[in-house]
Write a protein that holds these residues in place. Structure first.
Motif, PDB file in Angstrom:
ATOM      1  N   TYR A 111       0.829  -1.199   0.000  1.00  0.00           N
ATOM      2  CA  TYR A 111       0.000   0.000   0.000  1.00  0.00           C
ATOM      3  C   TYR A 111       0.871   1.259   0.000  1.00  0.00           C
ATOM      4  N   ASN A 112       0.233   2.426   0.123  1.00  0.00           N
ATOM      5  CA  ASN A 112       0.951   3.695   0.006  1.00  0.00           C
ATOM      6  C   ASN A 112       1.393   4.289   1.334  1.00  0.00           C
ATOM      7  N   THR A 113       0.737   3.906   2.418  1.00  0.00           N
ATOM      8  CA  THR A 113       1.034   4.486   3.724  1.00  0.00           C
ATOM      9  C   THR A 113       1.302   3.372   4.714  1.00  0.00           C
ATOM     10  N   GLN A 114       2.335   3.560   5.521  1.00  0.00           N
ATOM     11  CA  GLN A 114       2.680   2.565   6.528  1.00  0.00           C
ATOM     12  C   GLN A 114       2.991   3.268   7.847  1.00  0.00           C
ATOM     13  N   ARG A 115       2.901   2.495   8.923  1.00  0.00           N
ATOM     14  CA  ARG A 115       3.368   2.977  10.220  1.00  0.00           C
ATOM     15  C   ARG A 115       4.216   1.870  10.850  1.00  0.00           C
TER      16      ARG A 115
END
Length: 123
Positions: A111-115
């Motif tokens: 995906y485009n966003t990670q934490r």
């Protein structure tokens, strides 16, 4: 006694968390539930276990065993585990859909966003 415990744990683990054909694993919790559990404040004796701090997803911050959660643009969707490094990437392993078993793929490719959830210790 210890080997009896290990045998019982293994039996319960395989029966609850593995598919019958050994093709994949089942999740014990949703992404948000895992995040809530790991980022909770000191729970006392009723909810002991590991805790994390959320950090920027960078080479310097990630370690093997840390968790990377991915956001699909609408919701936090998957939790993966850092399993290796290939500068400048943190590589993760995890299952992100029924037909995809990610094995040492760059965390930023899910995906485009990670934490990043960095494991700090246990309560």
């Amino acid at each position: 006694m210890e080997s009896e415990f290990k045998h019982q744990f293994t039996f319960v683990f395989w029966n609850r968390y593995c598919s019958s054909d050994f093709s994949g694993w089942k999740s014990w919790a949703g992404v948000n539930e895992l995040y809530s559990f790991l980022t909770r404040s000191n729970p006392g004796t009723s909810n002991i276990g590991p805790y994390v701090t959320e950090k920027a997803l960078t080479w310097a911050n990630g370690f093997r065993g840390d968790i990377v959660q991915a956001h699909n643009g609408s919701i936090w969707r998957h939790s993966t585990v850092i399993t290796a490094y290939q500068y400048p990437d943190l590589l993760v392993t995890g299952r992100t859909n029924p037909n995809t078993n990610n094995n040492n793929v760059p965390a930023t490719k899910i995906y485009n966003t990670q934490r990043l959830l960095h494991l700090e210790g246990t309560y």
